[in-house]
Design a protein around this motif. Sequence first.
Motif, short mmCIF file in Angstrom:
data_model
loop_
_atom_site.label_atom_id
_atom_site.label_comp_id
_atom_site.label_asym_id
_atom_site.label_seq_id
_atom_site.Cartn_x
_atom_site.Cartn_y
_atom_site.Cartn_z
N CYS A 169 0.82 -1.23 0.00
CA CYS A 169 0.00 0.00 0.00
C CYS A 169 0.85 1.28 0.00
O CYS A 169 1.60 1.54 0.94
N VAL A 170 0.71 2.05 -1.05
CA VAL A 170 1.41 3.32 -1.22
C VAL A 170 0.51 4.48 -0.81
O VAL A 170 0.90 5.37 -0.05
N LEU A 171 -0.73 4.48 -1.31
CA LEU A 171 -1.67 5.55 -1.02
C LEU A 171 -3.06 4.95 -0.79
O LEU A 171 -3.64 4.36 -1.70
N CYS A 172 -3.55 5.08 0.44
CA CYS A 172 -4.89 4.59 0.77
C CYS A 172 -5.86 5.76 0.76
O CYS A 172 -5.51 6.88 1.10
N LEU A 173 -7.09 5.49 0.38
CA LEU A 173 -8.08 6.55 0.19
C LEU A 173 -8.78 6.96 1.48
O LEU A 173 -9.52 7.95 1.50
N ASP A 174 -8.57 6.18 2.54
CA ASP A 174 -8.99 6.62 3.87
C ASP A 174 -7.85 6.32 4.83
O ASP A 174 -6.88 5.64 4.49
N SER A 175 -7.91 6.87 6.05
CA SER A 175 -6.82 6.75 7.01
C SER A 175 -6.47 5.29 7.25
O SER A 175 -7.34 4.46 7.52
N CYS A 176 -5.16 4.98 7.18
CA CYS A 176 -4.72 3.59 7.21
C CYS A 176 -3.48 3.40 8.07
O CYS A 176 -2.59 4.25 8.07
N ALA A 177 -3.44 2.26 8.78
CA ALA A 177 -2.32 1.95 9.67
C ALA A 177 -1.20 1.21 8.96
O ALA A 177 -0.18 0.91 9.58
N THR A 178 -1.38 0.91 7.67
CA THR A 178 -0.34 0.21 6.91
C THR A 178 0.13 1.00 5.70
O THR A 178 1.31 0.96 5.33
N GLY A 179 -0.75 1.74 5.06
CA GLY A 179 -0.39 2.53 3.89
C GLY A 179 0.66 3.57 4.23
O GLY A 179 0.61 4.21 5.29
N ILE A 180 1.61 3.77 3.32
CA ILE A 180 2.66 4.77 3.55
C ILE A 180 2.04 6.17 3.59
O ILE A 180 2.42 7.00 4.40
N THR A 181 1.09 6.42 2.72
CA THR A 181 0.34 7.68 2.76
C THR A 181 -1.15 7.35 2.74
O THR A 181 -1.56 6.31 2.22
N SER A 182 -1.96 8.24 3.29
CA SER A 182 -3.41 8.05 3.24
C SER A 182 -4.11 9.38 3.50
O SER A 182 -3.48 10.38 3.87
N ASP A 183 -5.44 9.37 3.30
CA ASP A 183 -6.23 10.60 3.32
C ASP A 183 -6.88 10.82 4.69
O ASP A 183 -7.79 10.08 5.09
N ALA A 184 -6.41 11.86 5.40
CA ALA A 184 -6.92 12.16 6.74
C ALA A 184 -8.37 12.64 6.73
O ALA A 184 -9.02 12.64 7.78
N SER A 185 -8.89 13.02 5.56
CA SER A 185 -10.28 13.48 5.49
C SER A 185 -11.27 12.37 5.80
O SER A 185 -12.42 12.63 6.18
N TYR A 186 -10.82 11.13 5.62
CA TYR A 186 -11.67 9.97 5.89
C TYR A 186 -11.02 9.15 7.01
O TYR A 186 -10.02 8.47 6.79
N PRO A 187 -11.58 9.18 8.23
CA PRO A 187 -11.00 8.45 9.37
C PRO A 187 -11.03 6.94 9.18
O PRO A 187 -11.70 6.42 8.29
N THR A 188 -10.31 6.24 10.04
CA THR A 188 -10.34 4.78 10.02
C THR A 188 -11.79 4.31 10.21
O THR A 188 -12.57 4.94 10.94
N GLY A 189 -12.12 3.22 9.56
CA GLY A 189 -13.48 2.70 9.65
C GLY A 189 -14.40 3.21 8.56
O GLY A 189 -15.52 2.72 8.40
N THR A 190 -13.93 4.18 7.77
CA THR A 190 -14.78 4.79 6.74
C THR A 190 -15.28 3.75 5.74
O THR A 190 -16.48 3.67 5.47
N THR A 191 -14.37 2.95 5.20
CA THR A 191 -14.78 1.95 4.21
C THR A 191 -15.23 0.65 4.87
O THR A 191 -16.13 -0.02 4.36
N GLN A 192 -14.61 0.32 5.99
CA GLN A 192 -15.00 -0.91 6.67
C GLN A 192 -16.48 -0.88 7.09
O GLN A 192 -17.16 -1.89 7.11
N ASN A 193 -16.96 0.31 7.42
CA ASN A 193 -18.35 0.47 7.84
C ASN A 193 -19.25 0.97 6.70
O ASN A 193 -20.39 1.38 6.95
N ASN A 194 -18.72 0.92 5.47
CA ASN A 194 -19.48 1.32 4.28
C ASN A 194 -20.04 2.75 4.38
O ASN A 194 -21.12 3.05 3.87
N VAL A 195 -19.27 3.63 5.06
CA VAL A 195 -19.68 5.03 5.15
C VAL A 195 -19.49 5.71 3.79
O VAL A 195 -20.32 6.50 3.35
N VAL A 196 -18.38 5.39 3.13
CA VAL A 196 -18.05 5.97 1.83
C VAL A 196 -17.50 4.87 0.92
O VAL A 196 -16.80 3.97 1.39
N LYS A 197 -17.81 4.96 -0.37
CA LYS A 197 -17.25 4.04 -1.36
C LYS A 197 -16.45 4.84 -2.38
O LYS A 197 -16.88 5.92 -2.80
#
Length: 220
Positions: A169-197
Amino acid sequence: MKSRKILSGLIAATFALSLVACGNSSRKTSTEDTNAKTLVINKDTKEIKMLCEVNGKYFTESTRHGIVFKDGSNGEKSVLRGLADEKKFYDALIELGAKAGNNLTAEDMKAKKDNGKSVEGDKLEAVVTWEGQEKEIPFEDIIKASEERPMDLRFGGNIESAKKNNTGCVLCLDSCATGITSDASYPTGTTQNNVVKFYGDEEVLPEDGTVVTVTFRTIK
């Protein structure tokens, strides 16, 4: 006509191999050449260029992955298939003086709805270009989201998790504990909980398999 082209290609390939076999010890192999070009660091401009390929699968299927190294376990799960190793990308950001956030854990990724954490770390800019497209396109503009938010790309770091899990993982679209970079606008759990696709935007990106260049810049 097609068979002639194939035959000509085989002859040319055989000829090229014979040249290598004859020996030119000072010449780099094609693999070395490719590795050198897939990730380029420019200390003067404080930027990193990475080659990627468009993965058209995610024009219609959702994913939380923006860029993943092709040889990682998640290599076929991203909008862009990265051609450079995520660990070398991490090293490149460190070389440019970027500071990693390292504030997220695997437990944070299990966050319930409205209880997530945002990735921290130095703020970055990412833009995309490809042959015939000279104008830089902000990375967020190649992504469609069911809930649009301005991208806040951060150098999350997470190198130990990256080494342990080898997801690529280079760039994750929501906050991620493994991706080198990720988007702080979407907190952890955003996709796991189907908040955003998230999807790749086929009206902006070129066709499946096209090689593009993603440029990352540090922002002070």
